[in-house]
Design a protein around this motif. Structure first.
Motif, PDB file in Angstrom:
ATOM      1  N   SER A  86       0.821  -1.266  -0.210  1.00  0.00           N
ATOM      2  CA  SER A  86      -0.056   0.003  -0.043  1.00  0.00           C
ATOM      3  C   SER A  86       0.908   1.190   0.010  1.00  0.00           C
ATOM      4  O   SER A  86       1.947   1.326   0.778  1.00  0.00           O
ATOM      5  N   LYS A  87       0.767   2.116  -0.978  1.00  0.00           N
ATOM      6  CA  LYS A  87       1.452   3.319  -1.005  1.00  0.00           C
ATOM      7  C   LYS A  87       2.825   2.978  -1.230  1.00  0.00           C
ATOM      8  O   LYS A  87       3.821   3.809  -0.733  1.00  0.00           O
ATOM      9  N   GLY A  88       3.421   1.989  -1.884  1.00  0.00           N
ATOM     10  CA  GLY A  88       4.696   1.515  -2.220  1.00  0.00           C
ATOM     11  C   GLY A  88       5.486   1.039  -0.835  1.00  0.00           C
ATOM     12  O   GLY A  88       6.629   0.361  -0.945  1.00  0.00           O
ATOM     13  N   LEU A  89       4.721   0.551   0.058  1.00  0.00           N
ATOM     14  CA  LEU A  89       4.988   0.047   1.268  1.00  0.00           C
ATOM     15  C   LEU A  89       4.537  -1.540   1.334  1.00  0.00           C
ATOM     16  O   LEU A  89       3.342  -1.951   1.232  1.00  0.00           O
ATOM     17  N   TYR A 135      -4.560  -0.959  -2.905  1.00  0.00           N
ATOM     18  CA  TYR A 135      -3.556  -1.947  -2.355  1.00  0.00           C
ATOM     19  C   TYR A 135      -3.141  -2.754  -3.943  1.00  0.00           C
ATOM     20  O   TYR A 135      -3.917  -2.819  -4.785  1.00  0.00           O
ATOM     21  N   GLN A 136      -2.022  -2.953  -3.714  1.00  0.00           N
ATOM     22  CA  GLN A 136      -1.401  -3.589  -5.026  1.00  0.00           C
ATOM     23  C   GLN A 136      -0.948  -5.273  -4.027  1.00  0.00           C
ATOM     24  O   GLN A 136      -0.472  -5.189  -3.226  1.00  0.00           O
ATOM     25  N   ALA A 154      -2.238  -7.525  -8.816  1.00  0.00           N
ATOM     26  CA  ALA A 154      -3.502  -7.256  -8.691  1.00  0.00           C
ATOM     27  C   ALA A 154      -3.806  -5.961  -7.883  1.00  0.00           C
ATOM     28  O   ALA A 154      -2.663  -5.514  -7.395  1.00  0.00           O
ATOM     29  N   THR A 155      -4.904  -5.279  -8.109  1.00  0.00           N
ATOM     30  CA  THR A 155      -4.882  -4.133  -7.560  1.00  0.00           C
ATOM     31  C   THR A 155      -6.276  -3.904  -6.780  1.00  0.00           C
ATOM     32  O   THR A 155      -7.477  -4.577  -7.629  1.00  0.00           O
TER      33      THR A 155
END
Length: 159
Positions: A86-89, A135-136, A154-155
């Motif tokens: 989430s947000k690259g983290l 979320y990724q 997935a997103t």
């Protein structure tokens, strides 16, 4: 003429055009109100089908899914790696054995390269509520030789 058409079709199916930057289409696994789950195959050679029967922000412990593909590798053993961001983290990473030599959990365990697998039914997972946010998820299925069987980006969008 038929031989030429057959040769052209085989060339089109087997040519490595996907390695040139083209990507598989984005598919919708489920959509319900303010929740949407999208996925795209990250395997340059193969796409697959996946859907979730009930799309809900409250993820149920026995989630019904549908999954289908043609195997490019044998699956005597099959493992799933999941990475959630989430947000690259990085939020969560885990591995889960799906097919083990002494404990095959699904009917497709033991299938060979070239065979089709299709599964429609429940999967056990911890039930939880999906918080609002984007979320990724990176999912990778690999076999006993660590060869990729399938992978997806997935997103999850929940507003």
């Amino acid at each position: 003429m038929k031989g030429f058409a057959a040769a052209l079709l085989i060339w089109a199916l087997l040519s490595p055009q996907r390695a040139g930057g083209e990507v598989w289409p984005t598919h919708t696994a489920c959509r319900n109100g303010n929740l949407q789950v999208l996925y795209q195959s990250c395997d340059p050679l193969q796409d697959f089908g996946f859907s979730v029967d009930q799309c809900s922000r409250q993820l149920k412990p026995n989630l019904n899914i549908r999954f289908g593909m043609v195997l490019r590798e044998d699956v005597e053993q099959l493992f799933l790696d999941v990475a959630l961001f989430s947000k690259g983290l990085s939020i969560l990473n885990f591995s889960y054995p799906i097919c083990e030599v002494d404990l095959p959990k699904f009917s497709f365990c033991g299938r060979r390269k070239g065979e089709q697998i299709y599964y429609a039914g429940p999967i056990n997972n911890p039930g939880f509520e999906i918080p609002e946010g984007d979320y990724q998820v990176l999912l990778e299925l690999y076999n006993q030789d660590h060869a990729t069987v399938a992978c997806a980006n997935a997103t999850v969008l929940h507003s």
